[in-house]
Design a protein around this motif. Structure first.
Motif, PDB file in Angstrom:
ATOM      1  N   GLU A 468       1.006  -1.082  -0.010  1.00  0.00           N
ATOM      2  CA  GLU A 468       0.075   0.154   0.001  1.00  0.00           C
ATOM      3  C   GLU A 468       0.844   1.270  -0.043  1.00  0.00           C
ATOM      4  O   GLU A 468       1.982   1.132   0.307  1.00  0.00           O
ATOM      5  CB  GLU A 468      -0.643   0.031   1.377  1.00  0.00           C
ATOM      6  CG  GLU A 468      -0.312   0.148   2.504  1.00  0.00           C
ATOM      7  CD  GLU A 468      -1.133   0.263   3.661  1.00  0.00           C
ATOM      8  OE1 GLU A 468      -0.773  -0.043   4.852  1.00  0.00           O
ATOM      9  OE2 GLU A 468      -2.182   0.827   3.463  1.00  0.00           O
ATOM     10  N   ASN A 469       0.182   2.315  -0.280  1.00  0.00           N
ATOM     11  CA  ASN A 469       0.703   3.849  -0.519  1.00  0.00           C
ATOM     12  C   ASN A 469       1.685   3.573  -1.590  1.00  0.00           C
ATOM     13  O   ASN A 469       2.944   4.389  -1.515  1.00  0.00           O
ATOM     14  CB  ASN A 469       1.483   4.024   0.902  1.00  0.00           C
ATOM     15  CG  ASN A 469       0.610   4.054   1.998  1.00  0.00           C
ATOM     16  OD1 ASN A 469      -0.290   4.607   2.012  1.00  0.00           O
ATOM     17  ND2 ASN A 469       1.124   3.426   3.170  1.00  0.00           N
ATOM     18  N   ASN A 470       1.492   2.945  -2.535  1.00  0.00           N
ATOM     19  CA  ASN A 470       2.208   2.932  -3.789  1.00  0.00           C
ATOM     20  C   ASN A 470       2.169   4.129  -4.566  1.00  0.00           C
ATOM     21  O   ASN A 470       1.313   4.836  -4.375  1.00  0.00           O
ATOM     22  CB  ASN A 470       1.888   1.872  -4.498  1.00  0.00           C
ATOM     23  CG  ASN A 470       0.545   1.961  -5.112  1.00  0.00           C
ATOM     24  OD1 ASN A 470      -0.328   1.571  -4.162  1.00  0.00           O
ATOM     25  ND2 ASN A 470       0.291   2.478  -6.192  1.00  0.00           N
ATOM     26  N   SER A 471       3.420   4.404  -5.327  1.00  0.00           N
ATOM     27  CA  SER A 471       3.392   5.689  -6.074  1.00  0.00           C
ATOM     28  C   SER A 471       2.357   5.362  -7.466  1.00  0.00           C
ATOM     29  O   SER A 471       2.305   4.500  -7.790  1.00  0.00           O
ATOM     30  CB  SER A 471       4.724   5.998  -6.675  1.00  0.00           C
ATOM     31  OG  SER A 471       5.531   6.158  -5.629  1.00  0.00           O
ATOM     32  N   SER A 524      -2.717   5.768  -5.658  1.00  0.00           N
ATOM     33  CA  SER A 524      -2.108   5.124  -4.619  1.00  0.00           C
ATOM     34  C   SER A 524      -3.084   4.188  -3.700  1.00  0.00           C
ATOM     35  O   SER A 524      -4.085   4.839  -3.232  1.00  0.00           O
ATOM     36  CB  SER A 524      -1.391   5.974  -3.704  1.00  0.00           C
ATOM     37  OG  SER A 524      -0.946   5.348  -2.388  1.00  0.00           O
TER      38      SER A 524
END
Length: 848
Positions: A468-471, A524
């Motif tokens: 998670e919190n990917n670009s 995201s």
């Protein structure tokens, strides 16, 4: 320029004739055909017009060009050329009739003009007319004759023949002998049509008068202008020899096998002479033979044995005829004919000529599709020339023949380019000779593609993992589909099928590269909101119509430690202090309170541990590492301060770990008034936890939403009924939750190991505060029904809560409380100590 068009439909020929078979061939294979015959003279200049093929066949010039009209011939030299832009047939090479046909007449050559789409086969015959371009020629420039003066009148002397390669009227016409008194000329015709001359003695020779005679033999053709050739005849008059040689047979017949080696015996001729001595000595020689025969045969001049001296080829000449002369020493001679039949041997392999061949062929062509036409010939005769055609390997093709020497190559089954994309078709033609001879011809056939295969994914389900919190835009996975077709039918495009996740289209979460199949994240992801994405990708090829297949893609979002722990209890309030009361008489290990916290992350990111960060007296309290319970670790003494401030830090197990802090106020006192006196001047604590974030506030709001909603409703309905309190009117006294001694931890293990049923509501006006005390569901609850009727004296006569055996002794000794009915509805708690009175607001009160 001459031409003669003879349409095929006007011919009247019996069944079985080669032309009838040709018609049948055209009928069976749906090939349009015509036949034209042109006539041109030999030695025509290159580029000269032969005929207008387009006009004579009824074809337009566009048809010639679109059908790829071309000439197919078996000869090494192409004498004619087709001008497809004009439809004209012109001379391409110099035509020498004598070289082309020899002495055959009429002289012609044939070829086919082939057109495609649809296939048409037109037979063209060119007849070459002879022109008088050769004079008669004698092989020798002089003829030597020895004639005895005793030769009888009427004696015949055969002369060498002249050769004229021209035919018809242009060929050799007659002979003429120069004027003389002794000889006259007589001409004869051989069975093959050739002419030869004899001198006949008409007047006795007289050696003493004329020992030598010189004459001229003139050969004249019938052309215009006339051409001629001459040879000198030198006659030596010999002394008398009155008997000429005589052959025992006028005609000799023999056979010779083709390709016989040099020196092979053919036949022996025999002649006898009644004279004796030198006049009876006979020699044999061949006379009046064509130059090609003289090179192939030889005769022993003494024995008369005829043998092979050159290459005997049945395909060139299957029979030889020649004359043998027997001459004695006196110059007298006799002649005899020899007929030699040539026996054929199987020395020629079949020849395969391609008339038409189509490549590539579409893989969806039905069985029986014609891909080529071939012509197979064998120069041998009889069984040696009978041909059988077949395909060498086990290929999906077969060969058919409905006309002599013509074969069609057709498909036998449905082709599949994805299985076999090209074929090397080997056709074998074998004759019936002993031993049989064969010829191979290989055809390269390419199978063209049609769009008959859908793209196929390498996996039935694709699984992808992403933190998670990917670009946004990061690559998640790559799907691959293969299409066994080729070119445009092989070009695969990837399309995201329409679907929805939480009411939003999948395109707001995921995108895919149409060419490479790379799946990208559009936004995201938050594991706490979405655990996984399930969608369908379609692979579609570029064929017409396009074919496609689908595959399911599952993207699993992995949790990150992006949320700090959230403290649910004790509640940090800004308007008042919450304190936990600890009597000084408690034993070691006394449960003061429990810090309750949660972490919205999952897995080990949600494993919480509790530590005591700061404390007024670290030696008095400890915090359970796993359960957050605050207990005493020693006996409480009178020296211990009443006010104890503990800072507890809650950490999760993520990498890196996140934490939250909470401040717990503990009141160490045996009586409630002591606590009140200590906390009267207790200033409002405005210290806020700097580590609280927006997510913590949101989590607390969600957890407390129902609770706050209920309190707001109750307060708004009952606030106008409250009475003004005489005690604690403007005070900031803390609200101290009360835990009965029988409190026990009865729930399961985990982050939330206990349930605490208490609620604290504060307003800026202490007169309107409302308190609710709750406990575990297993304990008895006494509820006063506000709707019951009665007087204040009846409520006060009810057993006070403080008289229950569970109520602490210290509370019963120092503080007395009683229930009372509020105005209208509701209940209140009224407590007093000496002359001080405390009123806790009207509302529902539950006591253990």
């Amino acid at each position: 320029m001459f031409f003669n068009q003879q349409p095929l439909c006007k011919w009247r020929v019996p069944f079985g004739h080669p032309r009838v078979m040709f018609l049948l061939f055209l009928y069976f294979f749906n090939i349009v055909a015509g036949q034209i015959r042109y006539t041109i003279p030999e030695e025509t200049k290159k580029g000269s017009l032969v005929g207008n093929v387009a006009q004579d066949l009824g074809l337009d010039l566009k048809r010639l060009r679109s059908g790829r009209a071309r000439i197919v011939t078996e000869r090494n030299i192409q004498y004619t050329e087709l001008k497809t832009d004009k439809g004209m047939l012109v001379v391409n090479e110099r035509i020498d009739r004598e070289q082309l046909c020899g002495d055959l007449t009429p002289c012609s050559f044939s070829f086919e003009i082939i057109l495609e789409n649809p296939m048409e086969l037109h037979h063209i015959t060119i007849e070459v007319l002879d022109v008088n371009d050769h004079p008669p020629v004698f092989k020798k420039s002089n003829i030597m004759l020895d004639i005895s003066e005793a030769a009888n009148v009427g004696a015949r002397f055969v002369l060498d023949s002249a050769e004229d390669p021209d035919v018809g009227v242009n060929g050799l016409h007659n002979y003429a002998l120069s004027s003389n008194d002794n000889f006259v000329l007589k001409q004869h015709v051989n069975p093959d049509g050739s002419k030869y001359a004899e001198m006949v003695l008409q007047k006795q020779l007289d050696r003493e008068t004329f020992p030598h005679l010189s004459l001229q033999l003139i050969a004249v053709d019938g052309g215009n202008p006339q051409r001629s050739g001459t040879v000198n005849i030198n006659i030596i008059v010999l002394d008398a020899n009155d008997n000429a040689p005589v052959f025992n047979q006028s005609v000799y017949k023999a056979t010779v096998i083709e390709n016989a080696v040099k020196g092979t015996y053919i036949v022996t001729v025999n002649a006898t002479d009644a004279d004796s001595g030198s006049n009876g000595y006979i020699t044999y020689s061949m006379s009046n033979v064509r130059s090609n025969i003289a090179d192939l045969l030889s005769i022993d001049e003494v024995s008369g044995l005829l043998s092979v001296s050159g290459q005997i080829d049945f395909e060139k000449d299957n029979k030889y005829e020649l004359r043998i002369d027997a001459k004695d020493q006196g110059g007298l001679k006799d002649s005899s004919k020899v007929i030699i039949e040539v026996t054929d041997v199987n020395d020629n392999a079949p020849t395969i000529s391609v008339m038409s061949f189509t490549s590539p062929v579409s893989e969806d062509s039905p069985p029986g599709t014609t891909i080529g036409i071939i012509n197979v010939k064998d120069l041998d005769s009889g069984e040696n020339g009978q041909i059988i055609c077949r395909i060498e390997q086990n290929a999906p093709f077969k060969i058919k023949s409905n006309l002599r020497n013509y074969y069609t190559l057709v498909t036998d089954t449905v082709l599949d380019r994805e299985t076999v994309s090209e074929y090397n078709i080997t056709v074998i033609a074998t004759d019936s000779g002993m031993p049989p001879l064969s010829t191979k011809r290989t055809f390269y056939l390419k199978v063209s593609d049609v769009n008959d295969n859908s793209p196929l994914f390498s996996e039935s389900v694709y699984n992808a993992f992403i933190l998670e919190n990917n670009s946004p835009g990061v690559s998640l996975h790559t799907v691959r589909a293969k299409d066994p077709d080729e070119n445009q039918n092989n070009r695969v495009s990837y399309i995201l099928e329409d679907s929805y996740i939480s009411g939003s289209p999948i395109s707001e979460y995921i995108s895919i590269n149409a060419e490479s199949g790379v799946i990208h994240a559009v936004r995201s992801f938050d594991y706490e909101q979405i655990k996984q994405l399930l969608f369908v990708v379609k692979a579609q090829d570029g064929g017409s119509p396009p074919l496609s297949s689908n595959v399911t893609v599952k993207v699993l979002i992995q949790d990150q430690n992006d949320n700090p722990p959230q403290v649910l209890y004790p509640v940090q309030t800004g308007g008042s202090l919450v304190a936990e009361m600890v009597p000084r008489s408690v034993d070691v290990g006394y449960l003061v309170t429990k810090v309750v916290a949660v972490d919205v992350d999952s897995g080990q990111n949600a494993w919480l541990s509790y530590k005591l960060q700061k404390a007024t007296d670290r030696a008095l309290f400890e915090v359970g590492l796993q359960n957050g319970e605050i207990r005493t670790i020693r006996q409480v003494t009178d020296k211990d301060a009443v006010k104890q401030r503990l800072t507890v830090i809650v950490e999760d197990n993520g990498q890196p770990s996140r934490s939250a802090t909470v401040i717990v106020n503990v009141a160490v006192a045996d009586s409630f008034p002591e606590v009140l006196s200590e906390f009267t001047d207790f200033t409002q604590d405005k210290e806020y936890n700097d580590n609280l974030t927006f997510y913590l506030v949101l989590a607390l709001a969600v957890v407390s939403f129902l609770f706050i909603t209920c309190l707001v409703v109750i307060i708004s309905v009952k606030i106008y009924r409250w009475r003004q309190s005489r005690v604690m009117y403007h005070s900031n006294l803390p609200v101290i939750p009360y835990y009965p001694p029988r409190y026990s931890d009865t729930l399961g293990t985990g982050t939330l190991q206990h349930v605490y049923n208490y609620e604290v509501c504060r307003t800026t006006d202490s007169r309107k505060s409302d308190c609710k005390f709750g406990g575990a569901g297993s304990q008895n609850v006494l509820i006063m029904d506000p709707s019951s009727t009665g007087t204040m004296q009846r409520i006060q006569s009810e057993k006070s809560i403080l008289d229950e055996p569970d109520t602490p002794l210290e509370v019963r000794k120092n503080i007395q409380c009683s229930l009372f009915r509020c105005r209208g509805a509701g209940r209140g708690v009224f407590c007093w100590k000496h002359r001080q009175r405390f009123r806790f607001g009207c509302g529902e009160a539950r006591f253990r």
